[in-house]
Design a protein around this motif. Sequence first.
Motif, short mmCIF file in Angstrom:
data_model
loop_
_atom_site.label_atom_id
_atom_site.label_comp_id
_atom_site.label_asym_id
_atom_site.label_seq_id
_atom_site.Cartn_x
_atom_site.Cartn_y
_atom_site.Cartn_z
N GLU A 150 69.36 -35.00 -25.20
CA GLU A 150 70.41 -34.05 -24.80
C GLU A 150 69.89 -33.05 -23.77
O GLU A 150 70.62 -32.62 -22.89
N GLU B 271 59.55 -27.27 -32.27
CA GLU B 271 60.88 -27.81 -32.57
C GLU B 271 61.96 -26.79 -32.22
O GLU B 271 63.00 -27.15 -31.66
N LYS C 273 75.53 -28.64 -32.75
CA LYS C 273 74.56 -29.55 -33.37
C LYS C 273 73.14 -28.94 -33.35
O LYS C 273 72.40 -29.00 -34.33
N GLN C 274 72.79 -28.33 -32.22
CA GLN C 274 71.45 -27.76 -32.11
C GLN C 274 71.30 -26.51 -32.98
O GLN C 274 70.21 -26.25 -33.50
N ARG D 123 70.57 -27.77 -36.26
CA ARG D 123 69.18 -28.28 -36.28
C ARG D 123 68.21 -27.11 -36.49
O ARG D 123 67.29 -27.19 -37.32
N GLU E 174 63.72 -35.44 -25.71
CA GLU E 174 64.95 -34.75 -26.15
C GLU E 174 66.08 -35.20 -25.22
O GLU E 174 66.28 -34.64 -24.13
#
Lengths: 222, 127
Positions: free
Chosen positions: B14, A26, A68-69, A72, B12
């Motif tokens: 993006e 992830e 945003k990432q 995350r 994914e």
Amino acid sequence: MKGNWEVLGGAGLQFFGKMSASISHEIKNALAVINESAGLLEDLSLRAEKGIPVDPERLKKQSGSIVKQVRRVDDIIQNMNKFAHSIDDPVKTIDLVQTVTLVVGLSSRFAAMRGVVLAYQPPPKPMMIQTNPFFLENLLWLCLDFAMSTAGTAKTVNLLIDSAERGARVRFTPLDRIPDTTGREFPEEPMKALLAALQGNLNIDEGNHELSLSIGAAPVER
Amino acid sequence: MTTFRVLLVDDEEELVSTLAERLSLRGIEAEWVTNAEEALRMVREENYDLAILDVKLPRISGLKLKTKMEEIDPGMKFIFLTGHGSEDDFKTGAAEAGAAYYLVKPVNIDALIRKMKEVIESEGGVP
């Protein structure tokens, strides 16, 4: 009650490894998105230097994507930290609602890979129990893994928490393909050892297509 | 510059959309999808020189998807993207499945383009 430490240790190590590998994947994915977003911003900057107009909205979109990432990854690392610290105390008073939330978070990638949606609305009030946090997380994962494998055409697993006679109960529903698991030992050996250690009980209600995990509150003795 | 057409497949969104845009800025015709079903539909309807596949896709592995895509377009070439910790982690099983070309995420775009040219120019798709 004495635990079967050989089985519990083996299952626990397998669980920890599986979750750690998923977490690293992830994080890698989030880093890959950040890498491409930053790269695109650089590409657009180079074009601007050459006099090619750049739409400010494109820049906003890419910087928003990076933010945003980063959030995350922060969420993933927070979960990783909570998970790692769940080994600290063999017996602890914990909030079952938070523990289920953590296991759902850790399992989200596995669910996505199977095309399964995890539907979980945490109850508004905490539900405190005294237990072994790591063993409970392991058992919740094994139940969730089983529920996902029997999710059937709906491809949604609902998780519900409520109070039970002694302790609390977590329900996984619907299990639409229970007949497919006929012949498969259930609960499997690691589940049995975890249930014994946690003084829990597992029940499949075929009528309601439901797997129900009741968790006792008594501590595990070494 | 060598021009070719590439299909990117990764769940994914993006990542795959941004990578496609960066490749397009470098003169490479790049399209993207986020699941295997869409990828197979695109391969049936369009012609691609190359596909870049994530190793782990929802409900199917990238290696299995490669096999299905090859059945539709035997001439297609492939590069895999892996989120594994290191290339060594990925090598063992992937090599057996014919995944000769792969890069570990996050990728360097220049390295990716070099790899794409290497794959396109290779005769059998396997070095």
